[in-house]
Design a protein around this motif. Sequence first.
Motif, short mmCIF file in Angstrom:
data_model
loop_
_atom_site.label_atom_id
_atom_site.label_comp_id
_atom_site.label_asym_id
_atom_site.label_seq_id
_atom_site.Cartn_x
_atom_site.Cartn_y
_atom_site.Cartn_z
N THR A 11 -3.89 -6.52 -0.39
CA THR A 11 -4.97 -7.08 0.43
C THR A 11 -4.77 -6.69 1.89
O THR A 11 -5.71 -6.27 2.57
CB THR A 11 -5.01 -8.62 0.30
OG1 THR A 11 -5.14 -8.96 -1.08
CG2 THR A 11 -6.16 -9.21 1.10
N ILE A 12 -3.55 -6.82 2.35
CA ILE A 12 -3.26 -6.46 3.74
C ILE A 12 -3.51 -4.98 3.96
O ILE A 12 -4.14 -4.57 4.94
CB ILE A 12 -1.79 -6.81 4.10
CG1 ILE A 12 -1.60 -8.32 4.04
CG2 ILE A 12 -1.41 -6.26 5.47
CD1 ILE A 12 -0.16 -8.76 4.14
N ARG A 13 -3.07 -4.18 3.02
CA ARG A 13 -3.23 -2.72 3.15
C ARG A 13 -4.70 -2.33 3.12
O ARG A 13 -5.14 -1.49 3.91
CB ARG A 13 -2.47 -2.02 2.04
CG ARG A 13 -2.41 -0.55 2.23
CD ARG A 13 -1.46 0.07 1.27
NE ARG A 13 -1.43 1.50 1.51
CZ ARG A 13 -0.57 2.30 0.98
NH1 ARG A 13 0.34 1.85 0.16
NH2 ARG A 13 -0.62 3.60 1.24
N SER A 14 -5.46 -2.91 2.23
CA SER A 14 -6.89 -2.54 2.16
C SER A 14 -7.65 -3.02 3.39
O SER A 14 -8.55 -2.34 3.87
CB SER A 14 -7.53 -3.11 0.89
OG SER A 14 -7.60 -4.52 0.93
N THR A 15 -7.27 -4.16 3.94
CA THR A 15 -7.90 -4.65 5.17
C THR A 15 -7.57 -3.73 6.34
O THR A 15 -8.42 -3.39 7.14
CB THR A 15 -7.43 -6.09 5.50
OG1 THR A 15 -7.70 -6.93 4.37
CG2 THR A 15 -8.12 -6.63 6.72
#
Length: 103
Positions: free
Chosen positions: A95-99
Amino acid sequence: MDKPAFTIDQMIKSSDLVRNFSEIRKKAKDKPYFITENGSLETVLLSYDKYEELYQTFLLIKQMEERIEELEKQVTDYRMERSEKSPDQLIDWRTIRSTASKD
């Protein structure tokens, strides 16, 4: 801080040092002398005061490194404790990476 530069005047062959030790020892109180053996730097001759200064700086750096390690461990322990108490608040790395990639 940059490594101090030295001049050719501060370089001396070990054989010349043996012949002029007293003179070079006195000069080394003002600036270090770099002793060569077969054309390669081998030894540094410096005043005791400069040695003490360098050693005290070394000890301070070691203390700072140890303190940083302690703080890093405390942060890690805190994060682990927090994640164990509230696992529902954890965010998946995907999630952090995609954000981050959307920015």
